[in-house]
Design an enzyme around this catalytic site. Structure first.
Site, mmCIF file in Angstrom:
data_model
loop_
_atom_site.group_PDB
_atom_site.id
_atom_site.type_symbol
_atom_site.label_atom_id
_atom_site.label_comp_id
_atom_site.label_asym_id
_atom_site.label_seq_id
_atom_site.Cartn_x
_atom_site.Cartn_y
_atom_site.Cartn_z
ATOM 1 N N ASP A 93 0.577 -1.274 0.201
ATOM 2 C CA ASP A 93 -0.059 -0.159 0.135
ATOM 3 C C ASP A 93 0.789 1.330 0.258
ATOM 4 O O ASP A 93 1.925 1.537 0.267
ATOM 5 C CB ASP A 93 -1.090 0.251 1.385
ATOM 6 C CG ASP A 93 -0.054 -0.244 2.380
ATOM 7 O OD1 ASP A 93 0.805 0.237 2.751
ATOM 8 O OD2 ASP A 93 -1.243 -0.303 3.355
ATOM 9 N N ASP A 267 -8.425 -7.570 1.083
ATOM 10 C CA ASP A 267 -6.567 -7.326 2.224
ATOM 11 C C ASP A 267 -7.649 -7.527 3.328
ATOM 12 O O ASP A 267 -8.255 -6.315 3.665
ATOM 13 C CB ASP A 267 -5.799 -7.006 2.067
ATOM 14 C CG ASP A 267 -6.145 -5.516 2.501
ATOM 15 O OD1 ASP A 267 -4.888 -5.251 3.620
ATOM 16 O OD2 ASP A 267 -6.686 -4.683 1.435
#
Length: 376
Positions: A93, A267
């Protein structure tokens, strides 16, 4: 193996999609659940175990890794794959969510965001270009744009401002990423709980012709119905031939309902965090091993599971480990939970392939509704 990054749809059932993402380090079967490896480790698990459970890809966190041990150090040591001994795909990320939620004394400008580390107070600057640079040093296979994630509820004008800033940052991230064969940068759809802003964000990102698209700023405390409404508005605006990733989601029920709306990747820290806090996910719902009623129960969590943690250890023993604060308790319950999540994704993929997703979803939900079996 392939030297490029591709996504191929293999089957559909309604809006649910079965596909495969291919890249040099391996394939990711979708719908996919990505275990969260925040600091280069999936907490309480060996990565060999994570792979054996069926995980094709894990997630790493740019913010935490840049603070400790440092992206440049990871690069000198061969990149995150070599550092963590995970030779398969990794998604990182951008660090934006953690900057907004964890850091102190942050200051946001058009350029980026300056902040102080939650570890030692050291000052850092995160720009779109620096975020991509860090992810490149980590050598991740899928890299996320830097965005501004607004906590909900928020005023529409504030949501719009952050969404527009995120779009400008996406352009800068795309330029910084450039052409990297075999890798991908995903844009992040923002817009809070305002459907029209979600549509505008998705359309603008689609025009950038990125290799994949994420949906961010959800699962941050809003009701599930709001999240699903935003998916209903967003997914039709995203290209069918590109993967769609719903960030930070979520519960098994969230996953089922999101797959039904066309999401491919997920996720969440939930299965690992729950395991460390004594909570087990099973096909009969959640089981809280802290509860005293398990103290004399000789049954396993699930006698039909393929996972030794679920099948071979008594609830009484797991209860003892949890109450005693033993590390093994966290390890076994995390193992069980990730096994359950990967089995869920396997069942979802098979059901889409057989065009039986609606029926299989109903069976799974009915299993949760029936709940755990009575104590012996």
């Amino acid at each position: 193996m392939t030297d490029s990054f591709t996504f191929r749809l293999l089957a559909t059932d309604g809006k649910a999609r079965r596909g495969v993402v291919s890249m040099p380090r391996g394939q990711v079967r979708t719908p996919a659940f990505m275990p969260v490896g925040t600091a280069g480790t999936v907490k309480a698990m060996y990565l060999d175990q994570v792979r054996d459970l069926g995980s094709d890809i894990i997630l790493g966190n740019t913010y935490h890794l840049m603070l400790r041990p440092g992206a440049e150090r990871v690069a000198r040591l061969g990149g995150l794959h070599e550092f963590a001994r995970w030779p398969y795909p990794i998604l990182t990320d951008s660090g934006g969510f953690q900057v907004m939620s964890l850091s102190q004394l942050r200051k946001l400008t058009e350029t980026g965001v300056t902040f102080r580390s939650h570890i030692d107070g050291q000052r850092f600057e995160m720009t779109p270009e620096r975020s991509i640079e860090i992810q490149g040093l980590l050598d991740s296979d899928i890299q996320m744009q830097l965005d501004e994630c607004v906590a909900l509820p928020a005023k529409p004008k504030e949501i719009e401002r952050a969404m527009e800033l995120s779009l400008r940052w996406a352009e800068r991230c795309k330029t910084a990423f450039g052409e990297q064969p075999g890798k991908a940068m995903f844009g992040i759809v923002q817009g809070g709980d305002v459907a029209a802003l979600r549509v505008r964000s998705a359309q603008a990102l689609k025009a950038m012709d990125l290799k994949g698209y994420s949906i961010g700023g959800l699962a941050v405390g809003e009701p599930q119905a709001v999240m699903l409404d935003m998916l209903d508005a967003t997914c039709p605006e995203l290209p069918e031939e590109k993967p769609r990733y719903l960030m930070g989601v979520g519960t098994p029920d969230d996953i089922l309902k999101s797959v039904a709306r066309g999401v491919d990747m997920f996720d969440c820290v939930m299965p690992t965090r729950a395991g460390r806090h004594g909570l087990a996910y099973t096909r009969r719902g959640k089981i809280n091993l802290k509860n005293a009623r398990h103290a004399d129960d000789p049954r396993p969590l699930d006698e039909e599971s393929d996972c030794p943690a679920a099948r071979d250890y008594s609830r009484a023993y797991l209860h003892h480990l949890v109450k005693s604060g033993e590390a093994l308790g966290a390890m076994l319950l995390t193992w069980n939970n990730l096994s359950y999540y990967q089995k869920l994704m396997h069942d979802i993929r098979d059901a889409i392939e057989a065009r039986a997703f609606v029926e299989r979803s109903a069976e799974i939900s009915e299993g949760w509704a029936r709940g755990d079996l009575p104590a012996v």
